[in-house]
Design an enzyme around this catalytic site. Structure first.
Site, PDB file in Angstrom:
ATOM      1  N   ASP A 128     -15.603   4.246   3.833  1.00 27.79           N
ATOM      2  CA  ASP A 128     -14.899   3.472   2.846  1.00 27.79           C
ATOM      3  C   ASP A 128     -14.802   4.515   1.682  1.00 27.79           C
ATOM      4  O   ASP A 128     -15.749   4.828   0.773  1.00 27.79           O
ATOM      5  CB  ASP A 128     -15.746   2.235   2.102  1.00 27.79           C
ATOM      6  CG  ASP A 128     -14.942   1.501   1.147  1.00 27.79           C
ATOM      7  OD1 ASP A 128     -13.845   1.890   1.153  1.00 27.79           O
ATOM      8  OD2 ASP A 128     -15.398   0.465   0.710  1.00 27.79           O
ATOM      9  N   ALA A 129     -13.501   5.271   1.663  1.00 26.39           N
ATOM     10  CA  ALA A 129     -13.289   6.462   0.957  1.00 26.39           C
ATOM     11  C   ALA A 129     -12.323   6.136   0.189  1.00 26.39           C
ATOM     12  O   ALA A 129     -11.962   6.683  -1.167  1.00 26.39           O
ATOM     13  CB  ALA A 129     -13.179   7.879   1.676  1.00 26.39           C
ATOM     14  N   LYS A 130     -11.305   5.264   0.456  1.00 19.90           N
ATOM     15  CA  LYS A 130     -10.074   5.028  -0.277  1.00 19.90           C
ATOM     16  C   LYS A 130      -9.262   6.140  -0.858  1.00 19.90           C
ATOM     17  O   LYS A 130      -8.868   6.344  -1.686  1.00 19.90           O
ATOM     18  CB  LYS A 130     -10.458   4.003  -1.649  1.00 19.90           C
ATOM     19  CG  LYS A 130     -10.946   2.790  -1.137  1.00 19.90           C
ATOM     20  CD  LYS A 130     -11.224   2.001  -2.435  1.00 19.90           C
ATOM     21  CE  LYS A 130     -11.872   0.666  -1.986  1.00 19.90           C
ATOM     22  NZ  LYS A 130     -13.252   0.674  -1.473  1.00 19.90           N
ATOM     23  N   ARG A 131      -9.165   7.089   0.060  1.00 23.38           N
ATOM     24  CA  ARG A 131      -8.519   8.332   0.025  1.00 23.38           C
ATOM     25  C   ARG A 131      -6.948   8.138  -0.351  1.00 23.38           C
ATOM     26  O   ARG A 131      -6.252   7.104   0.287  1.00 23.38           O
ATOM     27  CB  ARG A 131      -8.585   9.172   0.973  1.00 23.38           C
ATOM     28  CG  ARG A 131     -10.172   9.735   1.266  1.00 23.38           C
ATOM     29  CD  ARG A 131     -10.818  10.484   0.197  1.00 23.38           C
ATOM     30  NE  ARG A 131     -12.057  10.962   0.327  1.00 23.38           N
ATOM     31  CZ  ARG A 131     -13.120  11.448  -0.515  1.00 23.38           C
ATOM     32  NH1 ARG A 131     -12.850  10.848  -1.729  1.00 23.38           N
ATOM     33  NH2 ARG A 131     -14.229  11.836  -0.236  1.00 23.38           N
ATOM     34  N   THR A 144     -10.745   4.161   4.904  1.00 22.18           N
ATOM     35  CA  THR A 144      -9.898   3.400   3.923  1.00 22.18           C
ATOM     36  C   THR A 144      -8.948   4.265   3.167  1.00 22.18           C
ATOM     37  O   THR A 144      -9.526   5.520   2.752  1.00 22.18           O
ATOM     38  CB  THR A 144     -10.632   2.409   2.931  1.00 22.18           C
ATOM     39  OG1 THR A 144     -11.549   3.184   2.435  1.00 22.18           O
ATOM     40  CG2 THR A 144     -11.412   1.161   3.779  1.00 22.18           C
TER      41      THR A 144
END
Length: 273
Positions: A93-96, A120
């Site tokens: 879960d990094a939401k790059r 993510t």
């Protein structure tokens, strides 16, 4: 085995749609872990061992590790899951959300350094911010769509071509971006009506669904809105409610986490048929 294949197998093997989030907050760790070396690894390993047969995926949140300079412990955890529980997908879960060569490096971070099965990503900068992750054909790109936070409505409800932006994102992903069949979407449990709208748009595409447990999303409404015809299609995430479950009697912290994970998985399964 691709991320999607691995996820399908985990749904079937563990009869579970529960995704266990790994958000290690040292201030909430049990007292008996105080002063131990690599305490983040020790705590998260205990959570993994306690719930591996109950989960369809694990989702470590990179910020909790990076803020404490514990990326090496995150690497060790990912290796541990890959070695000990190879059938369970790991979602970073990094939401790059960057583009070009920078996005390529973020993809390498997720898939080489951490050996995650999926990551993510934020679609705000368009397809070229997502495309580098899709070069890894066996990996998953999980695109933010309708997030579980209240402030998500500031942008996600803006009208684009006559529909809310989150629905436009869902249509883009399913109709144009998912050329390799490796995409999924993030849709919050706190908005079951929007979850149902997304499911109608994307068919059987997997959905990562945060927002139950500490955020208060209703399990029955979530499953009814987001399940596919065969009763799967979701990774319903719970993090804090499991990780920091209150112990009862002589329970250890890991036993309390397992108890809550069983309760959560069973509550989800009650509504799958």
């Amino acid at each position: 085995m691709t991320f999607i294949e691995k996820l399908n197998a985990a749904w079937a093997e563990n009869q579970s749609l529960l995704c266990v989030g790994l958000d290690p907050d040292i201030s909430r760790f049990p007292a008996e872990l105080a002063g131990k070396p690599d305490v983040i690894f020790t705590f998260c390993k205990a959570m993994i061992d306690a719930t591996a047969d109950l989960a369809c995926s694990f989702k470590p949140q990179i910020a909790y590790f990076a803020a404490l300079r514990a990326e090496d412990q995150l690497e060790a955890l990912c290796r541990y899951i890959k070695t000990t529980y190879p059938a369970i997908p790991v979602i970073l879960d990094a939401k790059r959300g960057d583009i070009g060569a920078t996005a390529e490096q973020y993809a390498r971070e997720a898939f080489e350094r951490y050996a995650a099965d999926a990551v993510t990503v934020n679609p705000y900068m368009g397809f070229d911010s997502v495309a580098p992750y899709m070069e890894w054909k066996d990996k998953g790109a999980i695109v933010l769509c309708r997030t579980s936070n209240a402030g998500g409505s500031d942008l996600q409800f803006l009208a684009v071509g006559g529909v809310p932006l989150y629905q436009h994102v869902a249509k883009l992903v399913v109709e144009k971006w998912n050329t390799n069949g490796q995409c999924a979407l993030v849709v919050g449990a706190t908005f079951p009506d929007e979850l149902a709208q997304v499911r109608n748009i994307v068919g059987d595409m997997p959905l990562l669904v945060p927002g139950i447990g500490a955020q208060g999303g209703d399990i029955a409404a979530t499953v009814a809105a987001g399940k596919t015809a065969n009763g799967t299609g979701m990774m319903i995430n719970s993090s804090r409610a499991i990780l920091y479950a209150k112990t009862s009697g002589n329970e250890t912290f890991a036993e309390a986490a397992r108890r809550v994970a069983i309760e959560t998985r069973d509550a989800i399964n009650q509504h799958r048929a």
